[in-house]
Design a protein around this motif. Structure first.
Motif, PDB file in Angstrom:
ATOM      1  N   PHE A   1       2.593  15.704  -9.943  1.00 41.36           N
ATOM      2  CA  PHE A   1       2.141  14.370 -10.369  1.00 41.36           C
ATOM      3  C   PHE A   1       1.987  13.464  -9.152  1.00 41.36           C
ATOM      4  O   PHE A   1       1.032  12.693  -9.049  1.00 41.36           O
ATOM      5  CB  PHE A   1       3.140  13.744 -11.356  1.00 41.36           C
ATOM      6  N   ASP A   2       2.944  13.559  -8.244  1.00 38.79           N
ATOM      7  CA  ASP A   2       2.922  12.739  -7.037  1.00 38.79           C
ATOM      8  C   ASP A   2       1.628  12.983  -6.250  1.00 38.79           C
ATOM      9  O   ASP A   2       0.979  12.042  -5.771  1.00 38.79           O
ATOM     10  CB  ASP A   2       4.153  13.104  -6.189  1.00 38.79           C
ATOM     11  N   ASP A   3       1.237  14.240  -6.158  1.00 37.11           N
ATOM     12  CA  ASP A   3       0.033  14.575  -5.396  1.00 37.11           C
ATOM     13  C   ASP A   3      -1.247  14.175  -6.128  1.00 37.11           C
ATOM     14  O   ASP A   3      -2.240  13.824  -5.496  1.00 37.11           O
ATOM     15  CB  ASP A   3       0.007  16.073  -5.080  1.00 37.11           C
TER      16      ASP A   3
ATOM     17  N   LEU B   1       0.834  -1.200   0.000  1.00 32.42           N
ATOM     18  CA  LEU B   1       0.000   0.000   0.000  1.00 32.42           C
ATOM     19  C   LEU B   1       0.868   1.249   0.000  1.00 32.42           C
ATOM     20  O   LEU B   1       1.811   1.373   0.778  1.00 32.42           O
ATOM     21  CB  LEU B   1      -0.898  -0.028   1.243  1.00 32.42           C
ATOM     22  N   TYR B   2       0.533   2.178  -0.889  1.00 33.09           N
ATOM     23  CA  TYR B   2       1.222   3.464  -0.891  1.00 33.09           C
ATOM     24  C   TYR B   2       0.749   4.293   0.296  1.00 33.09           C
ATOM     25  O   TYR B   2       1.474   5.115   0.823  1.00 33.09           O
ATOM     26  CB  TYR B   2       0.949   4.185  -2.215  1.00 33.09           C
ATOM     27  N   GLY B   3      -0.491   4.047   0.707  1.00 30.05           N
ATOM     28  CA  GLY B   3      -0.955   4.712   1.916  1.00 30.05           C
ATOM     29  C   GLY B   3      -2.261   5.454   1.739  1.00 30.05           C
ATOM     30  O   GLY B   3      -2.844   5.916   2.699  1.00 30.05           O
TER      31      GLY B   3
ATOM     32  N   GLN C   1       0.319   1.108  -8.538  1.00 29.52           N
ATOM     33  CA  GLN C   1      -0.727   1.991  -9.082  1.00 29.52           C
ATOM     34  C   GLN C   1      -0.293   3.456  -9.029  1.00 29.52           C
ATOM     35  O   GLN C   1      -0.479   4.205  -9.983  1.00 29.52           O
ATOM     36  CB  GLN C   1      -2.019   1.829  -8.262  1.00 29.52           C
ATOM     37  N   HIS C   2       0.257   3.830  -7.910  1.00 26.04           N
ATOM     38  CA  HIS C   2       0.707   5.214  -7.724  1.00 26.04           C
ATOM     39  C   HIS C   2       1.796   5.558  -8.744  1.00 26.04           C
ATOM     40  O   HIS C   2       1.747   6.605  -9.392  1.00 26.04           O
ATOM     41  CB  HIS C   2       1.211   5.396  -6.289  1.00 26.04           C
ATOM     42  N   ALA C   3       2.745   4.674  -8.909  1.00 26.83           N
ATOM     43  CA  ALA C   3       3.840   4.903  -9.870  1.00 26.83           C
ATOM     44  C   ALA C   3       3.288   5.037 -11.292  1.00 26.83           C
ATOM     45  O   ALA C   3       3.677   5.935 -12.044  1.00 26.83           O
ATOM     46  CB  ALA C   3       4.847   3.757  -9.785  1.00 26.83           C
TER      47      ALA C   3
ATOM     48  N   LEU D   1       9.505   6.202 -11.188  1.00 18.54           N
ATOM     49  CA  LEU D   1      10.460   5.623 -10.228  1.00 18.54           C
ATOM     50  C   LEU D   1      10.647   6.446  -8.957  1.00 18.54           C
ATOM     51  O   LEU D   1      11.475   6.103  -8.117  1.00 18.54           O
ATOM     52  CB  LEU D   1      11.830   5.454 -10.915  1.00 18.54           C
ATOM     53  N   HIS D   2       9.859   7.514  -8.784  1.00 18.34           N
ATOM     54  CA  HIS D   2      10.194   8.461  -7.714  1.00 18.34           C
ATOM     55  C   HIS D   2      10.119   7.860  -6.310  1.00 18.34           C
ATOM     56  O   HIS D   2      10.788   8.337  -5.400  1.00 18.34           O
ATOM     57  CB  HIS D   2       9.315   9.726  -7.808  1.00 18.34           C
ATOM     58  N   ASP D   3       9.314   6.820  -6.129  1.00 17.88           N
ATOM     59  CA  ASP D   3       9.195   6.233  -4.794  1.00 17.88           C
ATOM     60  C   ASP D   3       9.883   4.878  -4.676  1.00 17.88           C
ATOM     61  O   ASP D   3       9.616   4.134  -3.729  1.00 17.88           O
ATOM     62  CB  ASP D   3       7.712   6.081  -4.411  1.00 17.88           C
ATOM     63  N   ILE D   4      10.780   4.591  -5.598  1.00 18.62           N
ATOM     64  CA  ILE D   4      11.419   3.269  -5.558  1.00 18.62           C
ATOM     65  C   ILE D   4      12.211   3.086  -4.260  1.00 18.62           C
ATOM     66  O   ILE D   4      12.378   1.961  -3.779  1.00 18.62           O
ATOM     67  CB  ILE D   4      12.292   3.039  -6.818  1.00 18.62           C
TER      68      ILE D   4
HETATM   69 FE    FE Z   1       4.831   9.427  -4.347  1.00 13.52          FE
END
Ligand code: FE
Length: 186
Positions: free
Chosen positions: A157-159, A22-24, A31-33, A55-58
């Motif tokens: 994009f992240d948000d 889960l991304y949270g 999914q988030h990526a 790849l920002h949260d890898i």
């Molecule tokens: Fe993120």
């Protein structure tokens, strides 16, 4: 298999093993990526920023405990972990926006009141752990970062990339893009 292909295979393997976590915010890491990368693609961003979005949260997936530290109130500095891992294989146009994407949130919180109002609950929680809004003296320093604009874009994009039940292109659809960016030692 070329070194570039092997690197992309390693990245895909990380998503395979950890992407379901889960991304949270009701979405998985994968999914988030994929949502973030899709937004970058739709906006016509450079391939390097599309890759950064993907790849920002890898860094959350190469650490054994993922998101757990932040929930405990500890900053695991996933942006640094991720950028350091990727630096061996990708140019700074990919890794610098990743390294800066948490600072970009702190920057936007200091400079854009409407941004703060729209932040998700989880983002506010992690913001506190990550140092809160930037101090006035930090703002102009951050604006001098060579990849400042890309970091801000990636942050947006992240948000946005936290919607449930949205259709996204597959991870596979990014294989060639990632391979074409492979540039060790740059
Ligand atoms: Fe993120």
């Amino acid at each position: 298999m070329s070194a570039g292909e092997a690197t992309v295979a390693l990245i895909f393997d990380i998503f395979e093993r950890r992407g379901a976590e889960l991304y949270g915010e009701h979405v998985s890491q994968l999914q988030h990526a994929l949502q973030c990368a899709q937004l970058a693609r739709e906006q016509g961003c450079a391939d390097s920023l599309v890759a950064a979005a993907l790849l920002h949260d890898i860094g959350r997936m190469v650490e054994p405990e993922g998101n757990v530290d932040e929930l405990r109130g500890v900053d695991a500095r996933h942006e640094t972990v991720g950028a350091n891992v990727l630096r061996r294989a990708f140019p700074s146009a990919v890794t610098e926006p990743i390294r800066l994407h948490v600072a970009a949130k702190r920057y936007l919180c200091a400079t854009d009141a409407s941004y703060v109002a729209r932040l998700s609950e989880a983002s506010i929680l992690s913001l506190n752990v990550q140092g809160g809004a930037m101090l006035p003296k930090e703002v102009p320093v951050f604006e001098q970062e060579p990849f400042f604009a890309d970091a801000i874009q990636l942050r947006r994009f992240d948000d946005w990339g936290k919607r449930t039940g949205c259709e996204v292109a597959s991870l596979e659809s990014y294989r060639d893009l990632l391979r074409s960016l492979y540039a060790p030692g740059r």
